[in-house]
Design an enzyme around this catalytic site. Structure first.
Site, PDB file in Angstrom:
ATOM      1  N   ASP A 195      -5.391   4.258  26.687  1.00 36.61           N
ATOM      2  CA  ASP A 195      -5.661   4.917  26.532  1.00 36.61           C
ATOM      3  C   ASP A 195      -6.390   5.464  27.804  1.00 36.61           C
ATOM      4  O   ASP A 195      -5.621   6.180  28.400  1.00 36.61           O
ATOM      5  CB  ASP A 195      -7.067   4.857  25.567  1.00 36.61           C
ATOM      6  CG  ASP A 195      -7.804   4.259  26.231  1.00 36.61           C
ATOM      7  OD1 ASP A 195      -7.764   3.167  27.102  1.00 36.61           O
ATOM      8  OD2 ASP A 195      -9.195   4.366  25.651  1.00 36.61           O
ATOM      9  N   GLY A 228      -9.769   1.558  31.021  1.00 36.43           N
ATOM     10  CA  GLY A 228     -10.975   2.350  32.127  1.00 36.43           C
ATOM     11  C   GLY A 228     -11.072   2.671  33.436  1.00 36.43           C
ATOM     12  O   GLY A 228     -11.467   3.597  33.438  1.00 36.43           O
ATOM     13  N   GLY A 269     -13.055  -0.002  30.155  1.00 31.59           N
ATOM     14  CA  GLY A 269     -14.421   0.239  28.953  1.00 31.59           C
ATOM     15  C   GLY A 269     -14.608  -0.765  28.697  1.00 31.59           C
ATOM     16  O   GLY A 269     -14.349  -2.169  28.200  1.00 31.59           O
ATOM     17  N   GLU A 296      -4.160  -2.864  27.757  1.00 29.59           N
ATOM     18  CA  GLU A 296      -5.032  -2.776  26.141  1.00 29.59           C
ATOM     19  C   GLU A 296      -4.419  -3.500  24.815  1.00 29.59           C
ATOM     20  O   GLU A 296      -4.666  -3.635  23.538  1.00 29.59           O
ATOM     21  CB  GLU A 296      -4.923  -1.778  26.193  1.00 29.59           C
ATOM     22  CG  GLU A 296      -6.339  -0.733  26.273  1.00 29.59           C
ATOM     23  CD  GLU A 296      -5.609  -0.407  28.245  1.00 29.59           C
ATOM     24  OE1 GLU A 296      -4.526  -0.756  28.546  1.00 29.59           O
ATOM     25  OE2 GLU A 296      -6.540   0.172  29.159  1.00 29.59           O
TER      26      GLU A 296
HETATM   27  C1  QUE Z   1      -7.792  -5.868  27.699  1.00 28.23           C
HETATM   28  C2  QUE Z   1      -9.129  -4.809  28.076  1.00 28.23           C
HETATM   29  C3  QUE Z   1      -9.951  -5.020  28.591  1.00 28.23           C
HETATM   30  C4  QUE Z   1     -10.117  -6.745  29.048  1.00 28.23           C
HETATM   31  C5  QUE Z   1      -9.874  -7.357  29.229  1.00 28.23           C
HETATM   32  C6  QUE Z   1      -8.213  -7.358  28.077  1.00 28.23           C
HETATM   33  C7  QUE Z   1     -10.957  -4.516  28.933  1.00 28.23           C
HETATM   34  C8  QUE Z   1     -12.327  -5.031  29.825  1.00 28.23           C
HETATM   35  C9  QUE Z   1     -12.580  -5.814  29.961  1.00 28.23           C
HETATM   36  C10 QUE Z   1     -13.854  -6.630  30.298  1.00 28.23           C
HETATM   37  C11 QUE Z   1     -13.843  -7.438  31.795  1.00 28.23           C
HETATM   38  C12 QUE Z   1     -14.863  -7.598  31.980  1.00 28.23           C
HETATM   39  C13 QUE Z   1     -16.149  -7.932  31.567  1.00 28.23           C
HETATM   40  C14 QUE Z   1     -16.120  -6.476  30.868  1.00 28.23           C
HETATM   41  C15 QUE Z   1     -14.962  -6.294  29.607  1.00 28.23           C
HETATM   42  O1  QUE Z   1     -11.365  -7.092  30.082  1.00 28.23           O
HETATM   43  O2  QUE Z   1     -11.082  -3.218  29.286  1.00 28.23           O
HETATM   44  O3  QUE Z   1     -17.617  -6.211  29.933  1.00 28.23           O
HETATM   45  O4  QUE Z   1     -17.248  -8.381  31.919  1.00 28.23           O
HETATM   46  O5  QUE Z   1     -12.896  -3.882  29.847  1.00 28.23           O
HETATM   47  O6  QUE Z   1      -7.315  -8.085  27.566  1.00 28.23           O
HETATM   48  O7  QUE Z   1      -8.326  -3.878  28.281  1.00 28.23           O
END
Ligand code: QUE
Length: 355
Positions: A147, A116, A66, A139
């Site tokens: 989730d 997600g 997500g 998470e």
């Molecule tokens: C745990 C997570 C997420 C994460 C890193 C975690 C996650 C997620 C992102 C993420 C990665 C790159 C992106 C961004 C989000 O990193 O859910 O916008 O460009 O989306 O340690 O749950």
């Protein structure tokens, strides 16, 4: 004009969805979720769509999770807005729609698939991994919990594997994900185009559409190599089947060998509160329906969105400031009380129920 974050196209009888934020590893924004929520019922009814194929744009990720960084910024800049309430609600509605989708839902996963992204693929009828596949439910690293139906599929994995994956954020490559049943087939990345064309050319009509999809995928399936999990399972089952988080830590501490000490060191970096609520989530979700699981997870998500929760600190430290040094509250496992955990499972005023 900026390019659409998710692309939809009907071609050769397939509904093609492409997550299209390659620079953000296709992290799932609220806008993308709402678009999926809009298109899915249409495609489910449309006779021109015999199956859905979901892919990620670019060569790195299917979906990193997500878009929690976007969610964080939006809540910070507009604290009285509705995104806090609606982001997880809409995401879980889409997860449930995928679980119940009346046609084959085929994810072609050619890269990172975490959090997600797993919610978009694991609950569909078919998920296919390439050599670039990399899975995790990470998470607890950011103060959240696994989730998007993690309470459903993690509790159905062999032995204590789900608890292990949920608590440690351990990553799996294709061979292990295939062994665990998290994906259904291995197809080399170079064959994804041909696989999609063959799905488009195939007759997928009738009540055995899923079996017909299996047969097409089997024509392109390759050897994912040797999984590493079977050799690890005795250690995982021994240490991660303890009743409490303190019990798991205790068993890891007493367990002989390097592996257990490595897991213990990994756990010590993660949010103690996240780990405690995750363990309780898995207990409460075991043997529950998908819909019951989503109700439980929605309540948890709403508690995690409240001011001062580890979720904000985790996103800040890992994704916004990137100092990699979250200050968890409470800072240790000993500091987590039963009452703190229980709060995450209380009904909320805008509860998410399905019929
Ligand atoms: C745990 C997570 C997420 C994460 C890193 C975690 C996650 C997620 C992102 C993420 C990665 C790159 C992106 C961004 C989000 O990193 O859910 O916008 O460009 O989306 O340690 O749950």
């Amino acid at each position: 004009m900026s390019e659409a974050e998710i692309l939809f196209e009907i071609r050769d009888g397939l509904g093609l969805m492409t997550l299209n934020r390659p620079k953000a590893l296709n992290a799932l924004s609220h806008g993308m979720i709402l678009e999926m929520e809009r298109v899915m019922p249409q495609w489910e009814r449309d006779p021109a769509v015999k199956a859905v194929v979901l892919r990620g744009a670019g060569d790195r990720a299917f979906c990193a999770g997500g878009d929690v960084a976007g969610l964080y910024r939006e809540m910070r800049d507009n604290p009285s807005g509705t995104v806090r309430r609606d982001f997880f609600r809409d995401e879980y509605i889409v997860n449930r729609r995928i679980y119940r989708f009346a046609k084959p839902w085929i994810s072609l996963i050619d890269g990172i698939n975490m959090g997600g992204g797993v919610g978009l693929s694991a609950h569909g009828s078919h998920s296919v991994a390439s050599e670039k596949f990399l899975f995790a439910m990470p998470e607890t690293t950011i103060g959240l919990f696994p989730d998007v139906g993690g309470g459903y599929f993690l509790t159905r994995l062999p032995g204590a594997l789900g608890t292990f994956l949920a608590l440690t954020s351990h990553r799996l490559k294709a061979a292990d994900a295939l062994w665990a049943g998290i994906v259904h087939a291995y197809v080399p990345s170079a064959a994804f185009g041909d696989l999609q064309a063959a799905l488009g050319a195939a007759d997928l009509s009738g009540p055995d559409a899923d079996r017909k999809v299996d047969a097409v995928i089997a024509r392109f399936a390759g050897d994912a190599g040797m999984p590493s999990l079977p050799a690890m399972m005795p250690d995982i089952d021994r240490c991660f089947s303890a009743e409490s988080l303190a019990g798991i830590v205790d068993r890891l501490g007493k367990h002989p060998g390097e592996w257990a000490q490595k897991q213990l060191a990994a756990l010590m970096k993660l949010s103690p509160l996240s780990m405690a609520i995750t363990l309780e989530q898995l207990k409460r979700c075991a043997n529950r329906s998908f819909e019951d699981t989503m109700t439980i997870e929605y309540r948890m998500s709403q508690r995690c969105m409240q001011k001062g929760h580890d979720f904000f600190e985790g996103v800040r430290a890992l994704l916004i400031d990137k100092d990699q040094k979250p200050q968890w509250n409470p800072p240790t496992i000993d500091g987590v009380t039963a009452a703190m955990v229980e709060e995450h499972f209380r009904p909320v005023s805008n509860d998410l129920f399905f019929d």
